[in-house]
Design an enzyme around this catalytic site. Sequence first.
Site, PDB file in Angstrom:
ATOM      1  N   ASP A   1      22.086   7.639 -41.960  1.00 51.00           N
ATOM      2  CA  ASP A   1      21.455   6.243 -42.217  1.00 51.00           C
ATOM      3  C   ASP A   1      21.547   5.798 -43.373  1.00 51.00           C
ATOM      4  O   ASP A   1      21.371   4.423 -43.650  1.00 51.00           O
ATOM      5  CB  ASP A   1      20.050   6.377 -41.649  1.00 51.00           C
ATOM      6  CG  ASP A   1      19.905   6.478 -40.045  1.00 51.00           C
ATOM      7  OD1 ASP A   1      20.824   5.886 -39.419  1.00 51.00           O
ATOM      8  OD2 ASP A   1      19.175   7.606 -39.584  1.00 51.00           O
TER       9      ASP A   1
ATOM     10  N   HIS B   1      16.934  15.825 -42.799  1.00 46.94           N
ATOM     11  CA  HIS B   1      17.576  15.909 -41.467  1.00 46.94           C
ATOM     12  C   HIS B   1      16.850  17.194 -40.921  1.00 46.94           C
ATOM     13  O   HIS B   1      16.831  18.259 -41.289  1.00 46.94           O
ATOM     14  CB  HIS B   1      18.926  15.897 -41.448  1.00 46.94           C
ATOM     15  CG  HIS B   1      19.517  15.396 -40.110  1.00 46.94           C
ATOM     16  ND1 HIS B   1      19.595  16.546 -38.900  1.00 46.94           N
ATOM     17  CD2 HIS B   1      19.933  14.413 -39.564  1.00 46.94           C
ATOM     18  CE1 HIS B   1      19.976  15.426 -37.769  1.00 46.94           C
ATOM     19  NE2 HIS B   1      20.290  14.513 -38.382  1.00 46.94           N
TER      20      HIS B   1
HETATM   21  N1  CMC Z   1      11.647  12.685 -48.303  1.00 45.34           N
HETATM   22  C1  CMC Z   1      10.995  13.353 -49.331  1.00 45.34           C
HETATM   23  N2  CMC Z   1      10.682  14.794 -48.909  1.00 45.34           N
HETATM   24  C2  CMC Z   1      11.323  15.062 -47.812  1.00 45.34           C
HETATM   25  C3  CMC Z   1      12.238  14.147 -47.086  1.00 45.34           C
HETATM   26  C4  CMC Z   1      12.353  12.952 -47.564  1.00 45.34           C
HETATM   27  N3  CMC Z   1      13.194  12.118 -46.707  1.00 45.34           N
HETATM   28  N4  CMC Z   1      12.464  14.859 -45.565  1.00 45.34           N
HETATM   29  C5  CMC Z   1      12.071  16.104 -45.854  1.00 45.34           C
HETATM   30  N5  CMC Z   1      11.131  16.018 -46.878  1.00 45.34           N
HETATM   31  C6  CMC Z   1      10.315  17.228 -47.473  1.00 45.34           C
HETATM   32  C7  CMC Z   1       9.105  17.252 -46.513  1.00 45.34           C
HETATM   33  O1  CMC Z   1       7.945  16.342 -47.404  1.00 45.34           O
HETATM   34  C8  CMC Z   1       8.669  18.826 -46.535  1.00 45.34           C
HETATM   35  O2  CMC Z   1       8.329  19.142 -47.740  1.00 45.34           O
HETATM   36  P1  CMC Z   1       7.132  20.322 -47.937  1.00 45.34           P
HETATM   37  O3  CMC Z   1       7.765  21.496 -47.397  1.00 45.34           O
HETATM   38  O4  CMC Z   1       6.808  20.382 -49.415  1.00 45.34           O
HETATM   39  O5  CMC Z   1       5.951  20.112 -47.060  1.00 45.34           O
HETATM   40  C9  CMC Z   1      10.041  19.351 -46.349  1.00 45.34           C
HETATM   41  O6  CMC Z   1      10.856  18.362 -46.904  1.00 45.34           O
HETATM   42  C10 CMC Z   1      10.310  19.514 -44.853  1.00 45.34           C
HETATM   43  O7  CMC Z   1      10.113  18.231 -44.397  1.00 45.34           O
HETATM   44  P2  CMC Z   1      10.063  17.995 -43.003  1.00 45.34           P
HETATM   45  O8  CMC Z   1       9.455  16.678 -42.549  1.00 45.34           O
HETATM   46  O9  CMC Z   1       9.348  19.091 -41.987  1.00 45.34           O
HETATM   47  O10 CMC Z   1      11.495  17.999 -42.387  1.00 45.34           O
HETATM   48  P3  CMC Z   1      11.772  17.704 -40.951  1.00 45.34           P
HETATM   49  O11 CMC Z   1      13.176  18.522 -40.679  1.00 45.34           O
HETATM   50  O12 CMC Z   1      10.976  17.723 -39.842  1.00 45.34           O
HETATM   51  O13 CMC Z   1      12.257  16.043 -41.096  1.00 45.34           O
HETATM   52  C11 CMC Z   1      13.238  14.008 -40.986  1.00 45.34           C
HETATM   53  C12 CMC Z   1      13.348  15.663 -40.904  1.00 45.34           C
HETATM   54  C13 CMC Z   1      14.594  13.185 -40.933  1.00 45.34           C
HETATM   55  C14 CMC Z   1      12.329  13.563 -39.972  1.00 45.34           C
HETATM   56  C15 CMC Z   1      12.706  13.747 -42.183  1.00 45.34           C
HETATM   57  O14 CMC Z   1      13.579  14.166 -43.488  1.00 45.34           O
HETATM   58  C16 CMC Z   1      12.529  12.339 -42.741  1.00 45.34           C
HETATM   59  O15 CMC Z   1      11.426  11.833 -42.174  1.00 45.34           O
HETATM   60  N6  CMC Z   1      13.544  11.508 -43.515  1.00 45.34           N
HETATM   61  C17 CMC Z   1      13.248  10.145 -43.563  1.00 45.34           C
HETATM   62  C18 CMC Z   1      13.757   9.446 -42.436  1.00 45.34           C
HETATM   63  C19 CMC Z   1      15.155   9.217 -42.181  1.00 45.34           C
HETATM   64  O16 CMC Z   1      15.992   8.891 -42.970  1.00 45.34           O
HETATM   65  N7  CMC Z   1      15.269   9.409 -40.705  1.00 45.34           N
HETATM   66  C20 CMC Z   1      16.795   9.641 -40.244  1.00 45.34           C
HETATM   67  C21 CMC Z   1      17.265  10.889 -39.844  1.00 45.34           C
HETATM   68  S1  CMC Z   1      18.826  11.140 -39.325  1.00 45.34           S
HETATM   69  C22 CMC Z   1      18.673  10.392 -37.956  1.00 45.34           C
HETATM   70  C23 CMC Z   1      20.082  10.847 -36.962  1.00 45.34           C
HETATM   71  O17 CMC Z   1      20.602  12.031 -37.156  1.00 45.34           O
HETATM   72  O18 CMC Z   1      20.197  10.313 -35.959  1.00 45.34           O
END
Ligand code: CMC
Length: 378
Positions: free
Chosen positions: A315, A261
């Site tokens: 989710d 998240h």
């Molecule tokens: N699976 C694997 N690795 C992950 C995931 C995941 N779901 N989420 C984050 N990471 C890793 C990412 O690869 C990165 O690793 P590194 O530092 O080695 O490059 C690190 O964690 C930080 O990731 P980020 O993408 O910079 O984190 P973010 O805060 O931008 O992403 C997110 C948040 C929700 C977009 C992402 O976690 C994601 O795509 N999750 C899967 C989709 C999902 O479940 N979305 C629903 C979100 S909740 C909706 C709501 O609250 O309304």
Amino acid sequence: MMVCEYKPGLEGIPAAQSSISYVDGQKGILEYRGIRIEELAEKSTFLETAYLLIWGELPSKEELEGFEHEVRYHRRIKYRIRDMMKCFPESGHPMDALQASAAALGLFYSLRDLHNPAYIRDSVVRLIATIPTMVAAFQLMRKGNDPVRPRDDLDYSSNFLYMLDEKEPDPLMARIFDICLILQVEHTMNASTFSARVTASTLTDPYAVVASAVGTLGGPLHGGANEEVIQMLEKIGSVENVRPYIDHCLETKSKIMGFGHRVYKVKDPRAIILQGLAEQLFEKFGYDKFYDIAQEMERVVEEKLGSKGIYPNIDFYSGLVYRKMGIPTDLFTPIFAIARVAGWLAHWKEQLEENRIFRPTQVYNGLHEVTYTPIDQR
Ligand code: CMC
């Protein structure tokens, strides 16, 4: 002139002042009007929480009864809206059907009396009351059936589940569904809420505000992740396949759906509550392999990614719960919208109270003083 740093996606930039909800992503806290989500999930109902968010305080007994009464008797949709929905292609996504129907509702209420509290209340009641009816109507009509009329003797969530297949739902299922709506109703300045506030700031009507927010919620980066969780669980297929699946995701740097998240760096408090609800639901209606796969996924992801702050988000468990209730996967996001409409309306009302039209700037990175080239010389 002050030069501001450009932040893609406006990350970290406040877009409004708001007293509606608060998130502390380090401590895993979510509050609506200062009340912790755990307490509301345990003691409140969706309609009471909607009232709290929109009018700022918990209602008195009389205020709540009055609000519930009004919502209950405004659930029917106009036959012209229903007839319009009948013309929608059955292959269309229910979110698109909902966006079109919410916008169409505005055609019937063109008076725009934004400073009149009675107008605000009528609009709130009408939208909260009719959006579930529209979602259920499209679900039945796309299967070639007539929509089911709302039942005045059923509470808000029971009536929605009833309208989906004309069966009165189990009370535990209806209560769990109602709690899911509480958990999804509001979450600070997310994309669809921002969209609602931008639209509201032009002083258009609340139907346009909601239609614009529904359109924004529909995208896979926002409301669509719970659908993808189910597709992922189906693809994994068995507990034994969980570890290889996660290893493969990590090797290929692909995201595991339902985990991580932007704001929460500990387990999402809504996921903790939903996990407990999922447990109750599976205990009563039978455990299945999806429950076991989900448990194993949480264990393995925590082992491998817990140090990075990657835990289940809302989710992950909402998909599991809605699937167990027998709800079709492509209705998960419309259900999110049924809940979130009250959050959007709270932001609509707050935006109107101190409105200034949104008009951000941009960083121009194009050309200047380019001469026009005639078409035969290009
Ligand atoms: N699976 C694997 N690795 C992950 C995931 C995941 N779901 N989420 C984050 N990471 C890793 C990412 O690869 C990165 O690793 P590194 O530092 O080695 O490059 C690190 O964690 C930080 O990731 P980020 O993408 O910079 O984190 P973010 O805060 O931008 O992403 C997110 C948040 C929700 C977009 C992402 O976690 C994601 O795509 N999750 C899967 C989709 C999902 O479940 N979305 C629903 C979100 S909740 C909706 C709501 O609250 O309304």
